[in-house]
Design a protein around this motif. Structure first.
Motif, short mmCIF file in Angstrom:
data_model
loop_
_atom_site.label_atom_id
_atom_site.label_comp_id
_atom_site.label_asym_id
_atom_site.label_seq_id
_atom_site.Cartn_x
_atom_site.Cartn_y
_atom_site.Cartn_z
N ALA A 154 1.14 -8.00 0.74
CA ALA A 154 2.48 -8.49 0.35
C ALA A 154 3.59 -7.75 1.08
N GLY A 155 3.32 -6.53 1.52
CA GLY A 155 4.34 -5.76 2.24
C GLY A 155 4.83 -4.55 1.49
N LYS A 156 3.98 -4.00 0.61
CA LYS A 156 4.39 -2.83 -0.19
C LYS A 156 4.69 -1.63 0.70
N THR A 157 3.71 -1.26 1.53
CA THR A 157 3.85 -0.05 2.33
C THR A 157 4.95 -0.20 3.38
N SER A 158 4.96 -1.33 4.09
CA SER A 158 5.95 -1.50 5.15
C SER A 158 7.37 -1.52 4.60
N PHE A 379 15.26 -9.49 1.12
CA PHE A 379 15.99 -8.76 2.16
C PHE A 379 15.31 -9.03 3.49
N VAL A 380 16.06 -8.80 4.56
CA VAL A 380 15.61 -9.12 5.91
C VAL A 380 15.67 -7.86 6.77
N VAL A 381 14.61 -7.63 7.55
CA VAL A 381 14.58 -6.52 8.50
C VAL A 381 14.06 -7.05 9.83
N LYS A 382 14.14 -6.22 10.85
CA LYS A 382 13.62 -6.60 12.16
C LYS A 382 12.10 -6.78 12.08
N PRO A 383 11.54 -7.67 12.90
CA PRO A 383 10.08 -7.85 12.86
C PRO A 383 9.32 -6.59 13.26
N SER A 384 9.87 -5.83 14.19
CA SER A 384 9.28 -4.53 14.53
C SER A 384 10.06 -3.46 13.78
N LEU A 385 9.45 -2.87 12.78
CA LEU A 385 10.13 -1.93 11.91
C LEU A 385 10.60 -0.71 12.69
N SER A 386 11.62 -0.04 12.15
CA SER A 386 12.11 1.18 12.80
C SER A 386 11.13 2.33 12.63
N ILE A 387 10.22 2.22 11.66
CA ILE A 387 9.18 3.22 11.48
C ILE A 387 7.84 2.56 11.79
N LYS A 388 7.03 3.22 12.60
CA LYS A 388 5.75 2.66 13.02
C LYS A 388 4.62 3.30 12.23
N TYR A 389 3.69 2.46 11.80
CA TYR A 389 2.49 2.95 11.12
C TYR A 389 1.37 1.95 11.36
N ASN A 390 0.15 2.37 11.09
CA ASN A 390 -1.00 1.51 11.27
C ASN A 390 -1.44 0.98 9.91
N SER A 391 -1.49 -0.33 9.78
CA SER A 391 -1.85 -0.92 8.49
C SER A 391 -3.31 -0.65 8.12
N ARG A 392 -4.09 -0.10 9.08
CA ARG A 392 -5.49 0.25 8.80
C ARG A 392 -5.67 1.77 8.87
N SER A 393 -4.69 2.52 8.40
CA SER A 393 -4.77 3.97 8.47
C SER A 393 -5.96 4.52 7.69
N TYR A 394 -6.37 3.80 6.65
CA TYR A 394 -7.45 4.31 5.79
C TYR A 394 -8.82 3.73 6.17
N LYS A 395 -8.98 3.24 7.40
CA LYS A 395 -10.23 2.57 7.74
C LYS A 395 -11.44 3.50 7.68
N ASN A 396 -11.22 4.81 7.84
CA ASN A 396 -12.35 5.76 7.77
C ASN A 396 -12.82 6.01 6.35
N ILE A 397 -12.11 5.42 5.37
CA ILE A 397 -12.55 5.58 3.98
C ILE A 397 -13.73 4.64 3.68
N TYR A 398 -13.98 3.67 4.56
CA TYR A 398 -15.09 2.74 4.38
C TYR A 398 -16.41 3.52 4.45
N ARG A 399 -17.15 3.52 3.36
CA ARG A 399 -18.28 4.44 3.22
C ARG A 399 -19.47 4.10 4.13
N CYS A 400 -19.59 2.86 4.52
CA CYS A 400 -20.74 2.50 5.37
C CYS A 400 -20.29 2.12 6.78
N LYS A 401 -19.20 2.74 7.24
CA LYS A 401 -18.66 2.39 8.56
C LYS A 401 -19.61 2.75 9.69
N ASP A 402 -20.46 3.76 9.48
CA ASP A 402 -21.37 4.21 10.55
C ASP A 402 -22.75 3.59 10.46
#
Length: 457
Positions: A154-158, A379-402
């Motif tokens: 929904a856009g909570k973090t961004s 509210f409206v903001v630019k499509p490229s936010l002024s703060i950059k982050y990765n929406s998959r920052s927690y991908k290493n939390i996937y327990r069977c990734k390996d």
């Protein structure tokens, strides 16, 4: 602000009773080199074993460095050029008008319709630009703790990152202005009344601390983020547990707060954590923003401190260019013999298309938990936010990734008994049992076992 950066420190030899201010005592952050010399030597001889490819072996395509700012500038210039083009055509058509000619009316209608559509789009873009300039984000009215909830994507973090980036900039400007006012009195501060002296030193210490930190001033995040090439400060559990000090005026973002602060933590009654949320304003005039899919999943101490709940409904990309998107899809599907130059062109072209228009959020605000009176806002903001982050920052939390990938396909439109056991797992059913039910079943098994042993005898 150059005069602030050149502030002089008090004369150390002024008097034997001189009180030495401590605002530069904690300047311990230094930008450590990314790679140590021994690591570089390892990469030079055996790069494939230790740290991957060495920097001089990096073959990442150059076109990936095409920044979102450039793409945004190009994307938002093209509609104006298009409007100017159609305006010029309509002006030439009107200049050579012939009301008695049917062909002229057909030509005027053919040119006038696209001009009318383009004029409406330019007006909408202008309104959106004004809304972007005047967006001040969540929690700007003295609310020191807010929770942003909503469904996945929904856009909570961004939205919270963008809002608290603005808040951190506002707070930093306030500190810079306060330092500017304190500058003429710097040599007298050690002799001020104790409470005023402490307040002044707190502001100056925070200012000098972030001048030396190499990080974004005041902004502490639990998820990696970057603003203007600088990383935000890392939020750690030790900050929340008051084991490590936060600077005055810190702006804190806790992403996925129910994982950082599980609900069952309340049974341990962590008094340091309770005091942190209870005395946010008193400790250091801190601001805390947390994201979670359901506000009720948060730790009780955070919910008690929360002054506002923001429920993000959805986000959408408005004023997109469907024509350019169609051109991109056509080229991507029909270009044969894809080369590096063609791939680089398509990458830049796609980035420009993605930066067309704006990002619009729809949300509700509940002040003090009053959910009945909330109304949908946006509210409206630019499509490229002024703060950059990765929406998959927690991908290493996937327990069977390996674990290796395995092929498992359906063989029939009906589930077999074995497949039913795999889907409706007994392990999950056992995990869902309450402690009372587990204890009751253990007692029944023990009784049955004793009966069986007695019957055997």
């Amino acid at each position: 602000m150059e005069d602030i950066k050149n502030l002089k420190y008090p004369n150390k030899e002024a008097s034997m009773f001189w009180y030495k201010p401590n605002w530069k005592a904690n300047l311990h952050i230094r930008q450590e080199p990314i790679l140590q010399p021994w690591q570089i030597l390892k990469m030079k001889h055996k790069p494939w074993r230790y740290l991957g490819l060495a920097p001089w072996q990096d073959r990442t395509p150059v076109f990936y460095s095409f920044s979102g700012d450039k793409a945004y500038a190009i994307a938002h210039t093209l509609p104006l050029l298009s409007f100017a083009f159609w305006f010029g055509l309509i002006a030439l058509t009107l200049a050579y008008h012939n009301l008695q000619s049917i062909l002229w009316w057909i030509l005027a209608g053919t040119i006038g319709f696209p001009f009318f559509i383009q004029a409406i789009n330019c007006l909408r873009q202008l309104i959106a630009e004004v809304r972007v300039k005047h967006f001040i984000g969540y929690g700007m009215a003295g609310v020191h703790a807010i929770v942003v909830d909503g469904k996945v994507g929904a856009g909570k973090t961004s939205s919270l990152l963008e809002s608290y980036t603005i808040l951190a900039k506002m707070r930093w400007n306030q500190i810079c202005h306060a330092v500017r006012l304190l500058q003429p009195f710097e040599e007298d501060i050690p002799y001020w009344r104790a409470d005023l002296r402490k307040s002044a030193e707190e502001i100056l210490e925070t200012y000098y601390f972030f001048l030396d930190s190499g990080t974004v001033p005041l902004l502490y995040t639990s998820v990696p983020a970057m603003i203007d090439g600088m990383f935000t400060n890392k939020l750690q559990a030790s900050h929340l547990m008051q084991e490590e000090r936060l600077p005055y005026g810190a702006v804190i973002i806790i992403d996925e707060s129910a994982l950082v602060l599980p609900q069952r933590l309340y049974t341990a009654q962590p008094y340091a954590l309770i005091e942190f949320f209870k005395f946010l304003r008193h400790d250091g005039d801190f601001y805390v923003g947390a994201t979670e899919q359901d506000e009720n999943s948060n730790l009780i101490y955070l919910r008690r401190a929360c002054g506002k709940v923001v429920h993000v409904i959805e986000q959408e990309h408005i004023l997109k260019s469907r024509l350019l998107q169609w051109i991109y899809d056509f080229l991507n599907n029909h270009i044969k013999n894809m080369t590096q130059k063609k791939a680089g062109f398509l990458h830049r072209f796609k980035k420009i298309i993605d930066n067309f228009g704006f990002r619009k959020y729809y949300y509700k605000e509940y002040l003090g938990g009053d959910e009945e009176n909330g109304r949908i806002k946006s509210f409206v903001v630019k499509p490229s936010l002024s703060i950059k982050y990765n929406s998959r920052s927690y991908k290493n939390i996937y327990r069977c990734k390996d674990k290796p990938l395995k092929v498992s396909t359906w063989m029939s439109l009906y589930l077999t008994e074995q497949e039913l056991k795999e889907v409706f797992s007994n392990d999950l059913k056992d995990m869902a049992k309450s402690k009372v039910q587990i204890k009751r079943e253990a007692t029944e098994r023990r009784i049955n076992k004793n009966k069986g042993e007695s019957n055997g005898k």
